[in-house]
Design an enzyme around this catalytic site. Structure first.
Site, mmCIF file in Angstrom:
data_model
loop_
_atom_site.group_PDB
_atom_site.id
_atom_site.type_symbol
_atom_site.label_atom_id
_atom_site.label_comp_id
_atom_site.label_asym_id
_atom_site.label_seq_id
_atom_site.Cartn_x
_atom_site.Cartn_y
_atom_site.Cartn_z
ATOM 1 N N GLU A 1 -3.911 -1.168 -4.162
ATOM 2 C CA GLU A 1 -2.949 -0.516 -5.055
ATOM 3 C C GLU A 1 -3.980 -0.040 -6.354
ATOM 4 O OE1 GLU A 1 0.390 -2.836 -6.233
ATOM 5 O OE2 GLU A 1 0.795 -1.676 -7.793
ATOM 6 N N LYS B 1 5.807 -10.081 -9.329
ATOM 7 C CA LYS B 1 5.122 -9.175 -8.549
ATOM 8 C C LYS B 1 3.697 -8.760 -9.301
ATOM 9 C CE LYS B 1 3.646 -5.595 -5.694
ATOM 10 N NZ LYS B 1 2.957 -4.530 -6.341
ATOM 11 N N ASP C 1 -5.957 -18.037 1.790
ATOM 12 C CA ASP C 1 -4.556 -17.567 2.356
ATOM 13 C C ASP C 1 -3.592 -17.095 1.229
ATOM 14 O OD1 ASP C 1 -2.059 -17.834 3.558
ATOM 15 O OD2 ASP C 1 -2.571 -19.718 4.521
ATOM 16 N N HIS D 1 -0.652 5.085 -14.004
ATOM 17 C CA HIS D 1 -0.797 5.307 -12.691
ATOM 18 C C HIS D 1 -1.284 6.608 -12.385
ATOM 19 C CE1 HIS D 1 1.556 1.602 -10.916
ATOM 20 N NE2 HIS D 1 0.782 1.394 -12.009
#
Ligand code: MEV
Length: 416
Positions: free
Chosen positions: A78, A257, A273, A370
Site C-alpha cells: 500500500e 485498519k 503469522d 496519497h
C-alpha cells in the site's frame, strides 16, 4: 482413468508448471516471471510450490521505543503507509519517544469438552492442576530448558453442553503454536481417559489477551500545526476522531485498519503469522462486547497523548523466521534480539501509523498525501519504466483525474 490433476503435489516442479501453463496458456514472459521469482528454499514452506511473490519492503526511520532508536522494516503493497508511519514516528519520537510495556506473555489454548459437569471437571482440574501442567510440559520438554512451560489451567462453562479447559503457556522466544498444540493434545487424551468424557478439539486460541503490549506516546500540540489550523486545534480534532472510533463500529473498523497497516507490515517483515495478529487485534477490540477503536488520543495540557493496548502474538524464533532469509536481516536492521522487543516495536509502529492517519484525516484529508504515490502506482501499472517515471509524473501532476489512458498517451509522446 486418473485425472492429470490427481496427486498434483507429487509432480515435479517442471510438470506442475507445464500443466498450469497448458491449461491457462501462460506466455514465455509469464513463465519467465514465475521462474525468476522461484525460490526453492521458501518454496519448501508450502505445498504445490509455484513461485515466490515479492512485495515491496521499506524502512521506517526515527522510531524511539523505550529510549532505543529503531529502524523498522515494513513489507506492504500500500502506497503511503511507510511514509505515514515515518511521519507518525517522527512526531512521537520528538520527546521521550514511545513507551511500551508487556505485563505478561503467555500463549493460551483450549481443550473443548462435551457433556461434562462443570462442577466435576472444575474439581478434577483443581485437584490435579500440577499433574495437568506436568503432562503438558512432558509432552514438549524442551520448553523447560528455555525457562518456559505451562503455567495456568482453568475451566470455563461455554454452554450446558460445552466446557473449555484453558491452558496458558510461556513459550519463550517462540510464537508457540506447535508447542501449545502438542501440550493441549496430550491433555485432551489424558482428560478423556481419566474422566471418560468426549473432547471435541484441542487447539491454541488466537485471542491472545495474555500477550498484550501497552503502548503510550505523546506529542507536543505545537508540533501538530497544519497550514490552516494551529497545533491545539489539530490535537483536539485528533482526540475527536479517536472518540468517534469509540462510538461507532463503522469508524472503529477503519481506525483499526489504519493501525494494522503498520502492524501487519512489520509483522510480515519479521516473518510472523499476520493473520494471527489480525484476528487477535480485532477480537481484542471487541472484548467488551462492542467493537471499538484500539487506540485513544486525548489532549492533556500542551500534549496530545495516545494510548493503545494491542495483542501481538508473535515469535522471534521458529516458524518461517528461520527459512525466510530476509527475516534475520530485518531483525538486525531493527536491532531487536528478543520476542518482547519485536512485540514492542510492532505495537509502536501501529500507534505511529494511527497518529499519522488521524492527523491527515482531520487536516488535509487522506487523498492529498496519497496522490503522489497513487500517481506513481498508476504510471508503473500502465507500463512506465523507472527511467520514464519522472517525466510521466511531471505531466500527470498537471492533469485533473488522470487515468490509465492518460498514462498511455503520455508514454506514447515521451517514447516518440
Ligand atoms: C487507509 O489504508 C487507512 C486509513 O483509512 C485509516 C484511518 O482512516 O484511520 C487512512
Amino acid at each position: 482413468m486418473g485425472n492429470k490433476w490427481d496427486h498434483f503435489y507429487k509432480k515435479s516442479y517442471a510438470q506442475r508448471l507445464q500443466l498450469i501453463a497448458d491449461l491457462v496458456g501462460l506466455s514465455d514472459a509469464q513463465l519467465q516471471l514465475i521462474h525468476q521469482n522461484e525460490d526453492q528454499v521458501s518454496g519448501e514452506l508450502v505445498e504445490n510450490n509455484l513461485t515466490s511473490y515479492p512485495l515491496p519492503e521499506g524502512v521506517v526511520t526515527g522510531l524511539i521505543v523505550n529510549g532505543r532508536h529503531h529502524l523498522v522494516p515494513m513489507v506492504t503493497e500500500e502506497p503511503s503507509v511507510i511514509a505515514a508511519a515515518s511521519n507518525g514516528a517522527k512526531l512521537l519520537s520528538a520527546g521521550e519517544g514511545i513507551h511500551c510495556a508487556i505485563p505478561e506473555k503467555l500463549v493460551s489454548g483450549q481443550v473443548i469438552v462435551k457433556h461434562a459437569e462443570i462442577k466435576a471437571v472444575s474439581k478434577f482440574v483443581e485437584t490435579n492442576r500440577q499433574q495437568i501442567l506436568n503432562i503438558a510440559n512432558q509432552s514438549h520438554p524442551s520448553i523447560l530448558k528455555y525457562g518456559g512451560g505451562a503455567q495456568k489451567v482453568a475451566v470455563r462453562e461455554l454452554s450446558p453442553t460445552f466446557l473449555s479447559l484453558d491452558l496458558s503457556v510461556d513459550t519463550g522466544e517462540a510464537m508457540g503454536a506447535n508447542i501449545i498444540n502438542t501440550m493441549l493434545e496430550a491433555i485432551s487424551n489424558w482428560l478423556s481417559d481419566q474422566l471418560q468424557v468426549e473432547t471435541t478439539m484441542a487447539i491454541l486460541s488466537n485471542f491472545a489477551d495474555e500477550e498484550v503490549v501497552e503502548v503510550t506516546g505523546q506529542v507536543a500540540v505545537a508540533k501538530l500545526a497544519s497550514k490552516s489550523l494551529d497545533g491545539r486545534q489539530v490535537a483536539q480534532r485528533i482526540a475527536d476522531a479517536s472518540e468517534v472510533a469509540q462510538l461507532d463500529v463503522k469508524r472503529a473498523t477503519t481506525h483499526n485498519k489504519g493501525i494494522m497497516n503498520g502492524v501487519d507490515a512489520a509483522v510480515i517483515a519479521f516473518g510472523n503469522d499476520w493473520r494471527a495478529v489480525e484476528s487477535a487485534a480485532h477480537a481484542f477490540a471487541a472484548r467488551q462486547g462492542v467493537y471499538k477503536g484500539l487506540s485513544t488520543w486525548q489532549v492533556v495540557g500542551d500534549q496530545l497523548v495516545g494510548e493503545m493496548a494491542l495483542p501481538v502474538p508473535i515469535g522471534f524464533v521458529g516458524g518461517a523466521s528461520k527459512v525466510l532469509p530476509l527475516v534475520a536481516v530485518n531483525q538486525q536492521i531493527a536491532q531487536i534480539h528478543h520476542s518482547q522487543d519485536e512485540m514492542q516495536v510492532i505495537a509502536a509502529v501501529g500507534l505511529a501509523q494511527n497518529l499519522a492517519a488521524l492527523k491527515a484525516l482531520v487536516t488535509d484529508g487522506i487523498q492529498k498525501g496519497h496522490m503522489a504515490l497513487q500517481l506513481k502506482s498508476l504510471a508503473l501499472s500502465n507500463g512506465a519504466t523507472t527511467q520514464e517515471l519522472p517525466a510521466v509524473l511531471a505531466q500527470l501532476r498537471q492533469i485533473a483525474n488522470p487515468n490509465s489512458q492518460t498514462v498511455k498517451e503520455i508514454l506514447k509522446t515521451i517514447r516518440r
